[in-house]
Design a protein around this motif. Sequence first.
Motif, PDB file in Angstrom:
ATOM      1  N   ASN A  95       0.928  -1.238   0.202  1.00  0.00           N
ATOM      2  CA  ASN A  95      -0.114   0.003  -0.081  1.00  0.00           C
ATOM      3  C   ASN A  95       0.943   1.131  -0.066  1.00  0.00           C
ATOM      4  OD1 ASN A  95      -2.497  -1.291  -0.270  1.00  0.00           O
ATOM      5  ND2 ASN A  95      -2.603  -1.522   2.248  1.00  0.00           N
ATOM      6  N   LYS A  96       1.942   1.109   0.672  1.00  0.00           N
ATOM      7  CA  LYS A  96       2.907   2.080   0.740  1.00  0.00           C
ATOM      8  C   LYS A  96       3.376   2.684  -0.732  1.00  0.00           C
ATOM      9  CE  LYS A  96       3.928   2.707   5.553  1.00  0.00           C
ATOM     10  NZ  LYS A  96       4.831   2.771   6.543  1.00  0.00           N
ATOM     11  N   GLY A  97       3.552   1.493  -1.280  1.00  0.00           N
ATOM     12  CA  GLY A  97       4.349   1.517  -2.607  1.00  0.00           C
ATOM     13  C   GLY A  97       3.301   2.128  -3.761  1.00  0.00           C
ATOM     14  N   LEU A  98       2.150   1.702  -3.566  1.00  0.00           N
ATOM     15  CA  LEU A  98       1.003   2.177  -4.405  1.00  0.00           C
ATOM     16  C   LEU A  98       0.684   3.524  -4.173  1.00  0.00           C
ATOM     17  CD1 LEU A  98      -1.825  -0.548  -4.205  1.00  0.00           C
ATOM     18  CD2 LEU A  98      -0.331   0.237  -6.187  1.00  0.00           C
ATOM     19  N   GLY A  99       1.159   4.213  -3.207  1.00  0.00           N
ATOM     20  CA  GLY A  99       0.885   5.919  -2.976  1.00  0.00           C
ATOM     21  C   GLY A  99       1.686   6.412  -3.818  1.00  0.00           C
ATOM     22  N   ASP A 100       2.973   5.970  -4.521  1.00  0.00           N
ATOM     23  CA  ASP A 100       3.577   6.736  -5.282  1.00  0.00           C
ATOM     24  C   ASP A 100       3.203   6.344  -6.932  1.00  0.00           C
ATOM     25  OD1 ASP A 100       5.135   7.602  -3.229  1.00  0.00           O
ATOM     26  OD2 ASP A 100       6.543   5.941  -3.380  1.00  0.00           O
ATOM     27  N   VAL A 101       2.060   5.602  -7.128  1.00  0.00           N
ATOM     28  CA  VAL A 101       1.930   5.024  -8.337  1.00  0.00           C
ATOM     29  C   VAL A 101       0.752   6.141  -8.793  1.00  0.00           C
ATOM     30  CG1 VAL A 101       0.900   3.294 -10.023  1.00  0.00           C
ATOM     31  CG2 VAL A 101       2.580   2.625  -8.127  1.00  0.00           C
ATOM     32  N   PRO A 102       0.831   6.844  -9.965  1.00  0.00           N
ATOM     33  CA  PRO A 102      -0.441   7.617 -10.467  1.00  0.00           C
ATOM     34  C   PRO A 102      -1.779   6.600 -10.570  1.00  0.00           C
ATOM     35  CG  PRO A 102       1.526   8.129 -11.722  1.00  0.00           C
ATOM     36  CD  PRO A 102       2.093   6.714 -10.867  1.00  0.00           C
ATOM     37  N   ARG A 103      -2.856   7.317 -10.233  1.00  0.00           N
ATOM     38  CA  ARG A 103      -4.029   6.147 -10.260  1.00  0.00           C
ATOM     39  C   ARG A 103      -4.313   5.778 -11.648  1.00  0.00           C
ATOM     40  NH1 ARG A 103      -7.781   7.361  -5.770  1.00  0.00           N
ATOM     41  NH2 ARG A 103      -9.139   6.437  -7.311  1.00  0.00           N
ATOM     42  N   ALA A 104      -4.016   6.476 -12.721  1.00  0.00           N
ATOM     43  CA  ALA A 104      -4.146   5.900 -13.998  1.00  0.00           C
ATOM     44  C   ALA A 104      -3.303   4.791 -14.345  1.00  0.00           C
ATOM     45  CB  ALA A 104      -4.024   7.138 -14.951  1.00  0.00           C
ATOM     46  N   LYS A 105      -2.308   4.562 -13.664  1.00  0.00           N
ATOM     47  CA  LYS A 105      -1.256   3.252 -13.789  1.00  0.00           C
ATOM     48  C   LYS A 105      -1.647   2.219 -13.358  1.00  0.00           C
ATOM     49  CE  LYS A 105       1.066   5.550 -16.852  1.00  0.00           C
ATOM     50  NZ  LYS A 105       1.151   5.222 -18.159  1.00  0.00           N
ATOM     51  N   ILE A 106      -2.275   2.342 -12.197  1.00  0.00           N
ATOM     52  CA  ILE A 106      -2.658   1.234 -11.210  1.00  0.00           C
ATOM     53  C   ILE A 106      -3.169  -0.090 -11.865  1.00  0.00           C
ATOM     54  CG2 ILE A 106      -4.088   0.483  -9.123  1.00  0.00           C
ATOM     55  CD1 ILE A 106      -3.487   3.120  -7.853  1.00  0.00           C
ATOM     56  N   PRO A 107      -4.120   0.221 -12.925  1.00  0.00           N
ATOM     57  CA  PRO A 107      -4.515  -1.141 -13.524  1.00  0.00           C
ATOM     58  C   PRO A 107      -3.357  -1.771 -14.368  1.00  0.00           C
ATOM     59  CG  PRO A 107      -6.229   0.636 -13.678  1.00  0.00           C
ATOM     60  CD  PRO A 107      -4.980   1.053 -13.212  1.00  0.00           C
ATOM     61  N   VAL A 108      -2.635  -1.092 -14.830  1.00  0.00           N
ATOM     62  CA  VAL A 108      -1.654  -1.788 -15.605  1.00  0.00           C
ATOM     63  C   VAL A 108      -0.667  -2.281 -14.672  1.00  0.00           C
ATOM     64  CG1 VAL A 108       0.724  -1.079 -16.887  1.00  0.00           C
ATOM     65  CG2 VAL A 108      -1.584   0.194 -17.293  1.00  0.00           C
ATOM     66  N   LEU A 109      -0.314  -1.618 -13.638  1.00  0.00           N
ATOM     67  CA  LEU A 109       0.246  -2.359 -12.504  1.00  0.00           C
ATOM     68  C   LEU A 109      -0.133  -3.775 -11.964  1.00  0.00           C
ATOM     69  CD1 LEU A 109       2.845  -2.228 -10.416  1.00  0.00           C
ATOM     70  CD2 LEU A 109       1.554  -0.752  -9.025  1.00  0.00           C
ATOM     71  N   PHE A 110      -1.358  -3.679 -11.502  1.00  0.00           N
ATOM     72  CA  PHE A 110      -2.218  -4.827 -11.235  1.00  0.00           C
ATOM     73  C   PHE A 110      -1.934  -5.927 -12.342  1.00  0.00           C
ATOM     74  CE2 PHE A 110      -4.297  -2.836  -7.879  1.00  0.00           C
ATOM     75  CZ  PHE A 110      -4.720  -4.045  -7.085  1.00  0.00           C
ATOM     76  N   GLY A 111      -2.516  -5.657 -13.630  1.00  0.00           N
ATOM     77  CA  GLY A 111      -2.004  -6.853 -14.753  1.00  0.00           C
ATOM     78  C   GLY A 111      -0.723  -7.102 -14.505  1.00  0.00           C
ATOM     79  N   MET A 112       0.485  -6.336 -14.406  1.00  0.00           N
ATOM     80  CA  MET A 112       1.871  -6.940 -14.460  1.00  0.00           C
ATOM     81  C   MET A 112       2.078  -7.778 -13.315  1.00  0.00           C
ATOM     82  SD  MET A 112       4.034  -3.431 -15.216  1.00  0.00           S
ATOM     83  CE  MET A 112       4.076  -2.685 -16.991  1.00  0.00           C
ATOM     84  N   MET A 113       1.389  -7.460 -12.294  1.00  0.00           N
ATOM     85  CA  MET A 113       1.526  -8.368 -10.723  1.00  0.00           C
ATOM     86  C   MET A 113       0.988  -9.633 -11.164  1.00  0.00           C
ATOM     87  SD  MET A 113       1.497  -5.266  -8.214  1.00  0.00           S
ATOM     88  CE  MET A 113       1.614  -6.178  -6.811  1.00  0.00           C
ATOM     89  N   LEU A 114      -0.254  -9.754 -11.646  1.00  0.00           N
ATOM     90  CA  LEU A 114      -1.035 -10.857 -11.835  1.00  0.00           C
ATOM     91  C   LEU A 114      -0.717 -11.797 -12.979  1.00  0.00           C
ATOM     92  CD1 LEU A 114      -4.612  -9.599 -11.029  1.00  0.00           C
ATOM     93  CD2 LEU A 114      -3.115 -10.967  -9.691  1.00  0.00           C
ATOM     94  N   ARG A 115      -0.035 -11.097 -14.140  1.00  0.00           N
ATOM     95  CA  ARG A 115       0.516 -11.850 -15.086  1.00  0.00           C
ATOM     96  C   ARG A 115       1.314 -13.057 -14.820  1.00  0.00           C
ATOM     97  NH1 ARG A 115       3.974  -8.445 -18.889  1.00  0.00           N
ATOM     98  NH2 ARG A 115       5.323  -8.890 -17.077  1.00  0.00           N
ATOM     99  N   ASP A 116       2.349 -12.979 -14.097  1.00  0.00           N
ATOM    100  CA  ASP A 116       3.383 -13.876 -13.915  1.00  0.00           C
ATOM    101  C   ASP A 116       3.235 -14.263 -12.363  1.00  0.00           C
ATOM    102  OD1 ASP A 116       4.370 -13.697 -16.324  1.00  0.00           O
ATOM    103  OD2 ASP A 116       5.689 -11.987 -15.650  1.00  0.00           O
ATOM    104  N   ALA A 117       2.191 -13.982 -11.830  1.00  0.00           N
ATOM    105  CA  ALA A 117       2.075 -14.609 -10.338  1.00  0.00           C
ATOM    106  C   ALA A 117       1.923 -16.020 -10.282  1.00  0.00           C
ATOM    107  CB  ALA A 117       1.067 -13.690  -9.724  1.00  0.00           C
TER     108      ALA A 117
END
Length: 134
Positions: free
Chosen positions: A73-95
Motif C-alpha cells: 500500500n505504501k508503494g502504491l501511494g507513489d503510483v499515479p492512479r491511471a497506472k494502477i490497472p497496468v500495475l495490477f495486470g503486471m503483478m497478476l500476469r506472472d504470479a
Amino acid sequence: MRQYQVVDAALQATERRTALWRASATAEDRDALADTIDRMLPPLAEHLDSEEKRVLSLIDRYLTADEWAEVGNKGLGDVPRAKIPVLFGMMLRDASDDHRALFKEAVTPPVFAVMSRVGPIVLKRYQRKVFAAR
C-alpha cells in the motif's frame, strides 16, 4: 553490491536516453532508447531473480500478510492512479497461485474483483501501445 551498481548505471543510462528521446522524438533516439533498455534487461533480470530467491523467502517467513500488505500500500501511494490497472495486470500476469492468493488477501475483495479482470486487459492495451512504437 555489484548487481546494484550495474543496475543503477543501466537505469541512469536509460533516464538520459529517455530525456533525449522526449526532447527530439526522433526514430533514431527512440531506437537508441530501446537498445539501452534491451541492454538493461539481463542485469536487471539477474538482480530481480536473486532478490526473489533471497528476499521473498524472508518476507514469507517473517512478515505477516498485514505487514506485507502495508508495504504494498505504501508503494502504491507513489503510483499515479491511471497506472494502477497496468500495475495490477503486471503483478497478476506472472504470479504463482500462492502469490496470487497473497495478493488477493492483501487487497479488498471489490478492488481485487475489478482489477483482476481489468488489469490484464489494460496491460495488453498498454503493451500494444508501447511495442507498436518500436
